[in-house]
Design a protein around this motif. Structure first.
Motif, PDB file in Angstrom:
ATOM      1  N   TRP A  53       0.819  -1.217   0.000  1.00  0.00           N
ATOM      2  CA  TRP A  53       0.000   0.000   0.000  1.00  0.00           C
ATOM      3  C   TRP A  53       0.851   1.264   0.000  1.00  0.00           C
ATOM      4  O   TRP A  53       0.500   2.249  -0.656  1.00  0.00           O
ATOM      5  CB  TRP A  53      -0.995  -0.007   1.168  1.00  0.00           C
ATOM      6  CG  TRP A  53      -2.183  -0.855   0.867  1.00  0.00           C
ATOM      7  CD1 TRP A  53      -2.544  -2.010   1.493  1.00  0.00           C
ATOM      8  CD2 TRP A  53      -3.147  -0.647  -0.168  1.00  0.00           C
ATOM      9  NE1 TRP A  53      -3.670  -2.533   0.910  1.00  0.00           N
ATOM     10  CE2 TRP A  53      -4.072  -1.715  -0.120  1.00  0.00           C
ATOM     11  CE3 TRP A  53      -3.330   0.328  -1.142  1.00  0.00           C
ATOM     12  CZ2 TRP A  53      -5.157  -1.831  -0.994  1.00  0.00           C
ATOM     13  CZ3 TRP A  53      -4.409   0.206  -2.013  1.00  0.00           C
ATOM     14  CH2 TRP A  53      -5.299  -0.844  -1.931  1.00  0.00           C
ATOM     15  N   ALA A  54       1.991   1.258   0.710  1.00  0.00           N
ATOM     16  CA  ALA A  54       2.878   2.430   0.685  1.00  0.00           C
ATOM     17  C   ALA A  54       3.424   2.651  -0.723  1.00  0.00           C
ATOM     18  O   ALA A  54       3.464   3.789  -1.211  1.00  0.00           O
ATOM     19  CB  ALA A  54       4.019   2.257   1.683  1.00  0.00           C
ATOM     20  N   VAL A  58       2.601   5.922  -3.192  1.00  0.00           N
ATOM     21  CA  VAL A  58       3.638   6.739  -3.826  1.00  0.00           C
ATOM     22  C   VAL A  58       3.396   6.802  -5.335  1.00  0.00           C
ATOM     23  O   VAL A  58       3.484   7.870  -5.950  1.00  0.00           O
ATOM     24  CB  VAL A  58       5.045   6.200  -3.497  1.00  0.00           C
ATOM     25  CG1 VAL A  58       6.101   6.821  -4.378  1.00  0.00           C
ATOM     26  CG2 VAL A  58       5.368   6.447  -2.033  1.00  0.00           C
ATOM     27  N   CYS A  59       3.083   5.672  -5.949  1.00  0.00           N
ATOM     28  CA  CYS A  59       2.822   5.650  -7.397  1.00  0.00           C
ATOM     29  C   CYS A  59       1.644   6.547  -7.762  1.00  0.00           C
ATOM     30  O   CYS A  59       1.717   7.316  -8.725  1.00  0.00           O
ATOM     31  CB  CYS A  59       2.539   4.228  -7.859  1.00  0.00           C
ATOM     32  SG  CYS A  59       3.973   3.160  -7.849  1.00  0.00           S
ATOM     33  N   ILE A  60       0.566   6.441  -7.013  1.00  0.00           N
ATOM     34  CA  ILE A  60      -0.627   7.236  -7.296  1.00  0.00           C
ATOM     35  C   ILE A  60      -0.348   8.728  -7.096  1.00  0.00           C
ATOM     36  O   ILE A  60      -0.724   9.561  -7.925  1.00  0.00           O
ATOM     37  CB  ILE A  60      -1.805   6.785  -6.402  1.00  0.00           C
ATOM     38  CG1 ILE A  60      -2.219   5.360  -6.750  1.00  0.00           C
ATOM     39  CG2 ILE A  60      -2.982   7.744  -6.501  1.00  0.00           C
ATOM     40  CD1 ILE A  60      -2.673   5.153  -8.178  1.00  0.00           C
ATOM     41  N   GLU A  61       0.326   9.082  -6.000  1.00  0.00           N
ATOM     42  CA  GLU A  61       0.589  10.496  -5.732  1.00  0.00           C
ATOM     43  C   GLU A  61       1.478  11.128  -6.783  1.00  0.00           C
ATOM     44  O   GLU A  61       1.227  12.251  -7.217  1.00  0.00           O
ATOM     45  CB  GLU A  61       1.188  10.670  -4.340  1.00  0.00           C
ATOM     46  CG  GLU A  61       0.168  10.509  -3.245  1.00  0.00           C
ATOM     47  CD  GLU A  61       0.711  10.891  -1.884  1.00  0.00           C
ATOM     48  OE1 GLU A  61       1.514  11.841  -1.795  1.00  0.00           O
ATOM     49  OE2 GLU A  61       0.332  10.228  -0.912  1.00  0.00           O
ATOM     50  N   HIS A  76       7.688  10.679  -1.461  1.00  0.00           N
ATOM     51  CA  HIS A  76       8.238   9.799  -0.434  1.00  0.00           C
ATOM     52  C   HIS A  76       7.105   9.202   0.394  1.00  0.00           C
ATOM     53  O   HIS A  76       6.068   9.838   0.582  1.00  0.00           O
ATOM     54  CB  HIS A  76       9.176  10.583   0.502  1.00  0.00           C
ATOM     55  CG  HIS A  76      10.308  11.219  -0.219  1.00  0.00           C
ATOM     56  ND1 HIS A  76      11.481  10.570  -0.478  1.00  0.00           N
ATOM     57  CD2 HIS A  76      10.440  12.455  -0.754  1.00  0.00           C
ATOM     58  CE1 HIS A  76      12.296  11.370  -1.127  1.00  0.00           C
ATOM     59  NE2 HIS A  76      11.685  12.520  -1.310  1.00  0.00           N
ATOM     60  N   SER A  77       7.327   8.006   0.928  1.00  0.00           N
ATOM     61  CA  SER A  77       6.307   7.402   1.788  1.00  0.00           C
ATOM     62  C   SER A  77       6.299   8.023   3.172  1.00  0.00           C
ATOM     63  O   SER A  77       5.349   7.875   3.924  1.00  0.00           O
ATOM     64  CB  SER A  77       6.518   5.892   1.893  1.00  0.00           C
ATOM     65  OG  SER A  77       7.766   5.614   2.475  1.00  0.00           O
ATOM     66  N   SER A  78       7.367   8.705   3.537  1.00  0.00           N
ATOM     67  CA  SER A  78       7.424   9.486   4.771  1.00  0.00           C
ATOM     68  C   SER A  78       8.410  10.619   4.529  1.00  0.00           C
ATOM     69  O   SER A  78       9.193  10.566   3.588  1.00  0.00           O
ATOM     70  CB  SER A  78       7.865   8.624   5.958  1.00  0.00           C
ATOM     71  OG  SER A  78       9.195   8.190   5.797  1.00  0.00           O
ATOM     72  N   PRO A  79       8.375  11.647   5.378  1.00  0.00           N
ATOM     73  CA  PRO A  79       9.268  12.779   5.157  1.00  0.00           C
ATOM     74  C   PRO A  79      10.737  12.342   5.167  1.00  0.00           C
ATOM     75  O   PRO A  79      11.159  11.629   6.081  1.00  0.00           O
ATOM     76  CB  PRO A  79       8.974  13.707   6.333  1.00  0.00           C
ATOM     77  CG  PRO A  79       7.606  13.322   6.783  1.00  0.00           C
ATOM     78  CD  PRO A  79       7.503  11.847   6.516  1.00  0.00           C
TER      79      PRO A  79
END
Length: 95
Positions: A53-54, A58-61, A76-79
């Motif tokens: 899901w992460a 990322v792909c969708i965003e 990024h999946s997180s900052p």
């Protein structure tokens, strides 16, 4: 665009995706499999549905940002950077 990135064969696995279910993985013979993040030493550091899901998020965003013309070509999946700041922003310890 699809021709501008590698499309490697995966002899032992299959990855598929749909808009509503995200990524799904199977072995070549159709048994369930899962995505994992592996470090340089070969250690699995994250695995399972949260990794899938992460990665999907990322792909969708990045795709949505491109369509919106925002110029954000990296998501990024997180900052990135300071792990303490990341923990504050996302509410958990960043890897």
């Amino acid at each position: 665009m699809k021709d501008s990135v590698p499309n490697p064969e995966l002899p032992a696995a299959r990855i598929s995706a749909t808009v509503s279910t995200g990524f799904s993985c199977t072995t070549a013979d159709g048994k369930p499999a899962r995505l994992a993040i592996v470090d340089e030493a070969g250690n699995v550091i994250e695995a399972g549905a949260n990794v899938a899901w992460a990665a999907w998020r990322v792909c969708i965003e990045v795709q949505e940002n491109y369509w919106e013309g925002m110029g954000h070509l990296v998501v990024h999946s997180s900052p990135p950077g300071d792990p303490e700041l990341a923990a504050i922003l996302i509410g958990k310890k960043a890897a």
